[in-house]
Scaffold this active site. Structure first.
Site, PDB file in Angstrom:
ATOM      1  N   CYS A  91     -10.972   2.744   6.109  1.00 38.27           N
ATOM      2  CA  CYS A  91     -10.295   4.019   6.362  1.00 38.27           C
ATOM      3  C   CYS A  91     -10.734   5.121   5.413  1.00 38.27           C
ATOM      4  CB  CYS A  91      -8.788   3.813   6.242  1.00 38.27           C
ATOM      5  SG  CYS A  91      -8.278   2.933   4.757  1.00 38.27           S
TER       6      CYS A  91
ATOM      7  N   GLU B 132       0.827  -1.208   0.000  1.00 40.12           N
ATOM      8  CA  GLU B 132       0.000   0.000   0.000  1.00 40.12           C
ATOM      9  C   GLU B 132       0.858   1.252   0.000  1.00 40.12           C
ATOM     10  OE1 GLU B 132      -2.665  -0.590   3.488  1.00 40.12           O
ATOM     11  OE2 GLU B 132      -4.134  -0.939   1.920  1.00 40.12           O
TER      12      GLU B 132
HETATM   13 ZN    ZN Z   1      -7.899   4.427   3.103  1.00 38.56          ZN
END
Ligand code: ZN
Length: 814
Positions: free
Chosen positions: A422, A338
């Site tokens: 998130c 990520e």
């Molecule tokens: Zn996120």
């Protein structure tokens, strides 16, 4: 394919600085203060409706999902556990799920600050009571541990703070502190602030020199602590933020982190912990972590005057903007962690560009702007905001992207929520506070950083001043700025001249316009043209201002072609299109269902056209493309109308092809193939195969590591697997070609150990009589001919290498 997700973001509301326990007032600070979003009122057709959708749809949607997914329930259970209840179980997947609740409260607080909503305020009070009840008596707040029972993850560690690398105990608190500061500023209530300060006081007792010294694995608490410091004046919060940044990359006093078998002290590049922060020169690792670290470090630098931090931030920024920034403002090329990939490695279809990473980098740049007063940071902010942030949310306000790719073959679609959620509340809080990024003030200088119709109220030259913009930005480049001081006053108006209007799409050589500019910006003061001599990207107009003074900025907005630096392999032979601050893309509904086979030749005229009825009202770009397709075995080229839409608006009309980087060189287009025998087959596969139907989607890979469209068996390793083509009626087959997926260097798929072909004869599977080897070459078609069979089904049987998984791009049969 190795997903370790987490995430998230923030903003800069500096509302009334109220005194709770003011031990030391801030002295040093950013040279420029933002004009808070509460003092900026947007009345335009672009942002105002989005802010209203955010208030009416996105924020309630986030609260609803936080309830439905039992993120709120976790707080109730933590309270019950403290009251003696036993055998409770954490309801959700990740220990950082608490942070989603905090982030929605933050988003809602910003909304409350500009528009009263007693019902929402009451609901938040209820949530705050649950959060307070979940907090342990000493101030510790982390529902997954307090609830007890089986931990949702090994990430928790056996004891408090024993696995800070992955526990997110401190990460959660950063979002709590941000929410508490916002809630207090919006409502004047201290209920959530009391929870936050009790927590921060506890953390300050536990961490620091001579105490615990491990920094958080996921940064964010630094930003939160600075906000608590600003709200309360309690200097130890600022010192603790500073301590956490300084603790990175140093082994002194560190405790080995707690996952079984792991004895390393440092968390490594993934968590920006491979070296001390002041020695870091490039952006590495998880991109959201990185963005929050950089934003937090800028805050601490502004408040302490730490020039070593500024020097590190400048170097890291140059690395990002020079080598790692997608043209959309997307950040983080690598899905595997990520995060940031190597310089110039910016794949399009597999671009991660997580919405939270884009937001985090926006927030970091907003701080760099106020620290260095250089409009190059606003150029990056604008690019991220209009493109990479807005693409994270649907026009309807209730669906979200986690990654934001620059090319799709139809596999991407926004969804209402994620297990790791998130991004949705992060978008909500950034949209709530967007007006706060338009203006800033420093001494007697007023900065106009972004453009949209509306007003901003601020102080300059010793008087109250209203700045009123009249404009149709981002669709038109004319901006009328009326300066209305309460009484005549001397000050300087610093109007940003966007880099894109000065022939520089980004403040680096990562992207360039392919043709010379057609027109230059013009600035007029009270009708008289004045020379633009940009000073750090701003046109400075100094005078004694009085009501009636008007500054007019005219930014030509021709359609521009952009090329990437040759070092970006994925964009070679390709071209992107921009107009003003917006990046455009070709999407399937406007282009006969397909865009990967289109070529936009150099020199083909491109024109803009307003389409008020399309996608909430957009300006499209129109031109002509060459479409490559196969007909009767021959490749043909047809001219076709080409329509481009703003990138942020894609994926609002169903799944299908999209691309930002169009082929400029015909060799880069993917020829639309005639459906062969394989395309007519029904695909099935062994258990847990991922995306098996991609093997006959006729998207030919550019190499084994091409992440555009493939199937895989990861995380299975060393097993015997299969793919099958079934036909309604038996077909005659005598040849097969396989293109293996292999992501060496990024993931855990390798070409297989061996494979073979079987065909169905009655109810039995028999091997075909192959005339050659079953090849396992990378970056190539592995063809094999065999004695013809008539069959209703053909099977590709694959033996995975020991300890490795495998995958297939395409499987063609004849
Ligand atoms: Zn996120």
């Amino acid at each position: 394919m190795t997903r370790t997700r987490l995430a998230r973001t923030f903003v800069l509301a500096l509302l009334p600085i109220l005194t709770v326990t003011c031990t030391t007032a801030p002295k040093a600070d950013y040279p420029a203060a933002p004009v808070p979003f509460t003092a900026v009122h947007l009345t335009d057709a672009f942002w105002a409706p989005r802010l209203e959708t955010n208030r009416a749809v996105t924020i309630p949607h986030n609260f609803k999902l936080a309830e439905e997914t039992k993120r709120v329930k976790n707080f109730e259970l933590a309270a019950e556990a403290q009251a003696g209840a036993r055998d409770l179980k954490f309801c959700t997947a990740y220990p950082f799920d608490d942070s989603d609740v905090y982030k929605v409260i933050e988003a809602a607080s910003y909304s409350l600050a500009t528009r009263a909503d007693p019902e929402m305020e009451k609901y938040i009070d209820g949530l705050v009571a649950k959060i307070a009840a979940a907090q342990e008596p000493d101030g510790y707040l982390y529902t997954s541990r307090t609830i007890g029972g089986p931990p949702p993850q090994s990430w928790l560690g056996k004891e408090r703070f024993s696995n800070l690398y992955m526990s997110h105990e401190l990460y959660n608190l950063g979002h709590l502190y941000e929410a508490a500061a916002a809630h207090f500023q919006a409502t004047g209530k201290k209920n959530l602030l009391a929870v936050a300060t009790k927590s921060a006081d506890f953390i300050a007792r536990e961490f620091g020199p001579g105490k615990r010294t491990n920094p958080p694995g996921h940064e964010e608490i630094e930003i939160g602590l600075v906000k608590l410091y600003r709200v309360t004046g309690t200097r130890k919060y600022l010192e603790l933020a500073n301590f956490f940044i300084d603790a990175r990359g140093k082994t002194e006093g560190r405790i080995p982190y707690g996952r079984e078998g792991h004895k390393e002290l440092l968390y490594g590049e993934y968590a920006q912990d491979d070296k001390p922060f002041v020695e870091q020169t490039t952006a590495v690792g998880h991109a959201v972590r990185a963005g929050y670290l950089y934003a937090g470090a800028a805050d601490v630098a502004a408040l302490t005057g730490n020039q070593a931090y500024v020097a590190a931030l400048d170097k890291i920024w140059a690395d990002v903007v020079g080598t790692k920034l997608y043209i959309t403002g997307g950040i983080g090329a690598a899905g595997a962690w990520e995060g940031y990939g190597p310089p110039y490695r910016l794949p399009n279809a597999s671009a991660y560009a997580e919405t939270c990473a884009n937001i985090a980098t926006f927030l970091w740049n907003s701080r760099m702007l106020r620290l260095e007063l250089d409009a190059k940071y606003a150029d990056v902010m604008e690019r991220i905001l209009y493109n990479g942030v807005l693409s994270g949310i649907s026009l309807s306000g209730d669906k979200f992207f986690y990654p934001n790719p620059l090319t799709s073959y139809g596999q991407h679609e926004r969804t209402p929520w994620f297990t790791c959620a998130c991004c949705p509340p992060n978008v909500a809080r950034i949209l709530s506070s967007v007006p706060g990024y338009f203006y800033a003030a420093s001494g007697d200088r007023v900065f106009v950083n972004l453009f949209a119709q509306g007003t901003g109220k601020l102080r300059a030259g010793g008087t109250d001043v209203e700045i009123a913009q009249t404009t149709e930005y981002p669709w038109k480049g004319e901006v009328k700025i009326e300066v209305k001081p309460a009484k005549a006053a001397e000050f300087t108006l610093a109007v940003r001249i966007p880099g894109w209007a000065l022939n520089r799409p980004v403040p680096s050589d990562l992207y360039t316009y392919t043709e010379a500019a057609d027109g230059a910006p013009v600035l007029k003061v009270n009708g008289e043209t004045v020379a633009i001599t940009p000073d750090k990207g701003y046109a400075l107009v100094s005078r004694k201002w009085q009501t009636g003074d008007v500054v007019e900025l005219s930014l030509p907005m021709p359609v521009r072609r952009v090329a990437a630096n040759e070092a970006v392999e994925e964009d070679r032979g390709r071209v992107a299109v921009e107009r003003g601050p917006l990046v455009y893309c070709a999407e399937w509904p406007d282009n006969d269902g397909r865009v990967s086979n289109l070529v936009l030749a150099d020199g083909t005229p491109l024109a803009s056209e307003a389409r008020p009825e399309l996608l909430g009202g957009v300006v499209v770009v129109k031109g002509e493309a060459e479409a490559l397709s196969e007909k009767a075995g021959k490749i043909i080229i047809e001219k076709k109308p080409l329509v481009l839409i703003p990138y942020y608006a894609w994926a609002n009309r169903g799944k299908g092809e999209m691309t930002v980087w169009l082929a400029r060189d015909p060799a880069k287009a993917r020829i639309a193939r005639e459906p062969g025998l394989s395309a007519k087959a029904k695909v099935t596969a062994s258990e847990k195969a991922v995306n098996p139907r991609r093997v006959n989607d006729q998207l030919e890979p550019e190499g084994s590591d091409d992440a555009a469209s493939y199937m895989h068996w990861w995380p299975k390793k060393g097993t015997l697997e299969w793919l099958e083509y079934g036909f309604e009626a038996p077909v005659r087959v005598s040849e097969s070609s396989v293109y293996w997926f292999d992501d060496t260097g990024g993931g855990e798929c390798r070409v297989p150990a061996s494979w073979r072909l079987l065909y169905k004869s009655g109810e039995t599977w028999l091997p075909v009589k192959a005339a050659g080897e079953y090849g396992v070459a990378k970056d190539a078609w592995n063809a094999v001919k065999f004695a013809p069979v008539r069959t209703a089904a053909l099977r590709l049987e694959v033996q995975l290498q020991k300890d490795w998984s495998a995958g297939v791009h395409e499987w063609k049969i004849k």
